[in-house]
Design a protein around this motif. Structure first.
Motif, PDB file in Angstrom:
ATOM      1  N   TYR A   1      -5.911 -11.520  34.288  1.00 30.23           N
ATOM      2  CA  TYR A   1      -5.498 -12.934  33.527  1.00 30.23           C
ATOM      3  C   TYR A   1      -3.353 -12.991  34.796  1.00 30.23           C
TER       4      TYR A   1
ATOM      5  N   SER B   1     -11.270 -15.434  25.710  1.00 31.20           N
ATOM      6  CA  SER B   1     -10.756 -15.096  24.753  1.00 31.20           C
ATOM      7  C   SER B   1      -9.488 -14.247  25.196  1.00 31.20           C
TER       8      SER B   1
ATOM      9  N   HIS C   1      -5.143 -23.538  32.253  1.00 31.54           N
ATOM     10  CA  HIS C   1      -5.122 -23.498  31.100  1.00 31.54           C
ATOM     11  C   HIS C   1      -6.538 -23.743  30.433  1.00 31.54           C
TER      12      HIS C   1
ATOM     13  N   ASN D   1      -3.733 -12.619  21.308  1.00 35.13           N
ATOM     14  CA  ASN D   1      -4.353 -12.128  20.297  1.00 35.13           C
ATOM     15  C   ASN D   1      -5.798 -11.937  20.300  1.00 35.13           C
ATOM     16  N   GLY D   2      -6.735 -12.200  21.682  1.00 36.53           N
ATOM     17  CA  GLY D   2      -7.856 -12.715  21.916  1.00 36.53           C
ATOM     18  C   GLY D   2      -8.568 -11.530  21.480  1.00 36.53           C
TER      19      GLY D   2
ATOM     20  N   LYS E   1      -6.132 -14.230  25.534  1.00 33.13           N
ATOM     21  CA  LYS E   1      -5.123 -14.866  25.106  1.00 33.13           C
ATOM     22  C   LYS E   1      -4.357 -13.598  24.545  1.00 33.13           C
TER      23      LYS E   1
ATOM     24  N   ALA F   1      -9.441 -20.856  29.064  1.00 39.52           N
ATOM     25  CA  ALA F   1      -9.551 -20.890  28.126  1.00 39.52           C
ATOM     26  C   ALA F   1     -10.147 -20.221  27.221  1.00 39.52           C
TER      27      ALA F   1
ATOM     28  N   LEU G   1       2.610 -21.626  24.260  1.00 37.84           N
ATOM     29  CA  LEU G   1       1.029 -21.211  25.062  1.00 37.84           C
ATOM     30  C   LEU G   1       0.864 -20.099  23.880  1.00 37.84           C
ATOM     31  N   THR G   2       1.900 -19.288  23.952  1.00 34.81           N
ATOM     32  CA  THR G   2       1.409 -18.374  23.190  1.00 34.81           C
ATOM     33  C   THR G   2       2.435 -17.832  22.013  1.00 34.81           C
TER      34      THR G   2
END
Length: 403
Positions: free
Chosen positions: A165, A146, A139, A151-152, A149, A143, A191-192
Motif C-alpha cells: 500500500y 483487507s 480508496h 486493523n485489517g 486497512k 477497500a 480514513l484511519t
C-alpha cells in the motif's frame, strides 16, 4: 511528490491550475455504450466488443495497461471500468501478502514492484480528477483488500499488505505538490482515524496499548515513511505526523515509530555522552537550551557540567565554532536563580574537564587502545577542546570588561 521539498513545509503555491473543473467521479459511472462517448478515440479498438477489449487487457502487463491508458480519455475510461469489474480487480489487486512458497526476498520484490506499477496505472487513469475525487475513487477500489486497512490484518508483522500500500501511495503521489500531499495525509487520517489513535497512545502509559502502538508503527513506517528515495520526502511525511503534537508527545511518537519493538529485538543501552551532545547540537539551539535548562532547574548541575565538556569536544571534532558552546553555557547560567548556584555550576564545569581528561588519560596509559588509536585521539581532541573553550571564555570576559 517532488524529490526536493522545502524544509519549512509551509509554502503554498501562489497559483496552481485548479482541477475543480475537471472530470468528477461521474466519469467512472458513465456507461460504455452511451452515444456521448467519442468512440473514434478508440482507434482500431472501436470495432471490438467490450468483452474482447477486456480479454486483451488480461494479456497485457500492468505497465502496458498503464501506457495504454494514456492513449485517450475513452480508452482510459474503458480501463477504469475494467479495473472495477470482478475479474479485473481479482487480477490487479494481488493479495498473496502471506504467501511463503517463494523465497522472501524474491516474493517481496515481485509483489512490491507489481504495486509500484499499479500505482502508476491509477496515477495516469485518474490524472484529470481533483485530488479528493482521485483519493475517493482509489480508496473505493483498494477497500476490497483487507490487509491495506489499519486493523485489517490479523498478522501485521508478517504481512506485506501495508508495504505494498505504501509503495502504491508513493508512486501515486510522486511529483504532487505539497498542498496536494497535505490533502492526501488528511484523507488518510480521516480514513484511519489516525490522530485519535495517536492521542490514545501518547496519553497512555508506555506499553499499556502495545497492539495499538505496533499498528501505528507499522502504518507510519510502511505506508508513509519507508519507500521514499530522498530524505526530504520522508521528512515531509514525518513532519505531518509530528507537527500537531507538543515536544514530549513527539518524542514518544518517534520512539514508537523508530524504536525497538521488544527487548528481544534490541536491548537499548545508554548512549555515550558524546553522542548525546552531538544529537543536541544537531537538534538546534532551542531544543538544546530547553534540555540543558531543564537539568539546571532540576538541580542536576554536575550532569550539566559534564555535558558542557562533551559539547565542547564535539565542537572541536566537527570544527564547529567553540564560541557557540561558551554562549550556550552563558545562557544556561542565567537559568540559575542565585549567584552561588551559578558559581557552583562554573566550578563543576572546570572540574568536569579535569575529570574527563584524567579518565581518558588513564585509559590510554592502561593500554586500552584499538586499531584506530581512538582513545588517544579522543584525549588529543579533548585537550584542544579545553584550550579553545577557555580561550573563548577569556575573550568573552575581556570583551565584557572593555565595555
Amino acid at each position: 511528490m517532488a524529490s526536493r521539498i522545502n524544509t519549512s513545509f509551509t509554502l503554498i503555491p501562489n497559483q496552481k491550475y485548479r482541477r475543480s473543473n475537471r472530470r468528477s467521479s461521474s466519469y467512472f459511472s458513465n456507461t460504455l455504450g452511451s452515444d456521448s462517448q467519442p468512440l473514434s478515440t478508440l482507434g482500431n479498438f472501436k470495432a471490438l466488443p467490450l468483452e474482447i477489449f477486456q480479454i486483451i487487457l488480461r494479456y497485457l502487463s500492468v505497465k502496458d495497461i498503464s501506457m495504454l491508458s494514456m492513449v485517450s480519455k475513452t480508452v482510459s475510461q474503458h480501463i477504469i471500468n475494467y479495473i472495477s469489474t470482478s475479474s479485473g480487480s481479482k487480477r490487479l489487486l494481488l493479495q498473496d501478502f502471506h504467501n511463503l512458497e517463494l523465497p522472501s526476498k524474491r516474493q517481496d520484490s515481485a509483489i512490491l514492484e507489481h504495486y509500484r506499477s499499479l500505482g502508476l496505472l491509477f496515477k495516469r487513469c485518474t490524472l484529470l480528477l481533483p485530488t479528493r475525487e482521485r483519493l475517493k475513487y482509489i480508496h473505493k477500489i483498494l477497500a476490497e483488500v483487507s490487509c491495506f486497512k489499519f486493523n485489517g490484518c490479523a498478522a501485521p508483522i508478517q504481512c506485506l499488505g501495508l508495504p505494498c500500500y505504501g509503495m502504491f501511495l508513493q508512486t501515486l503521489t510522486a511529483g504532487w505538490d505539497e498542498l496536494e500531499c497535505h490533502r492526501v495525509y488528511n484523507f488518510l487520517c480521516e480514513l484511519t482515524n489516525l490522530s485519535r489513535k495517536m492521542q490514545t497512545v501518547v496519553c497512555s502509559k508506555p506499553g499499556s496499548a502495545r497492539k495499538l502502538e505496533l499498528r501505528i508503527r507499522l502504518f507510519c513506517r510502511n505506508v508513509l515513511l519507508d519507500h521514499w528515495t530522498h530524505r526530504s520526502d520522508s521528512a515531509f511525511w514525518l513532519t505531518r505526523i509530528l507537527k500537531p503534537w507538543p515536544m514530549v508527545n513527539q518524542a514518544r511518537l518517534l520512539y514508537i515509530i523508530f524504536g525497538p519493538i521488544s527487548p528481544q529485538d534490541v536491548v537499548p543501552r545508554e548512549w555515550l555522552l558524546e553522542n548525546n551532545a552531538r544529537l543536541l547540537i544537531l537538534s538546534g539551539n532551542n531544543i538544546c537550551f530547553t534540555f540543558m535548562a531543564s537539568k539546571a532547574v532540576n538541580g542536576r548541575a554536575i550532569e550539566l557540567a559534564k555535558l558542557i565538556v562533551f559539547l565542547a569536544l564535539v565542537c572541536e571534532k566537527e570544527l564547529y565554532c567553540m564560541d557557540w558552546a561558551v554562549k550556550m553555557m552563558q545562557k544556561v547560567c542565567k537559568v540559575f536563580s542565585t549567584a552561588m548556584e551559578r558559581n557552583n555550576f562554573l566550578q563543576n564545569v572546570a572540574n568536569a574537564f579535569a575529570c574527563v581528561i584524567m579518565e581518558m588519560l588513564q585509559s590510554v596509559m592502561a593500554g586500552d587502545r584499538d586499531e584506530d588509536d581512538r582513545s588517544f585521539l579522543n584525549l588529543f581532541h579533548l585537550v584542544h577542546a579545553q584550550a579553545n573553550f577557555h580561550k573563548e571564555v577569556l575573550y568573552l570576559t575581556m570583551n565584557t570588561l572593555s565595555t
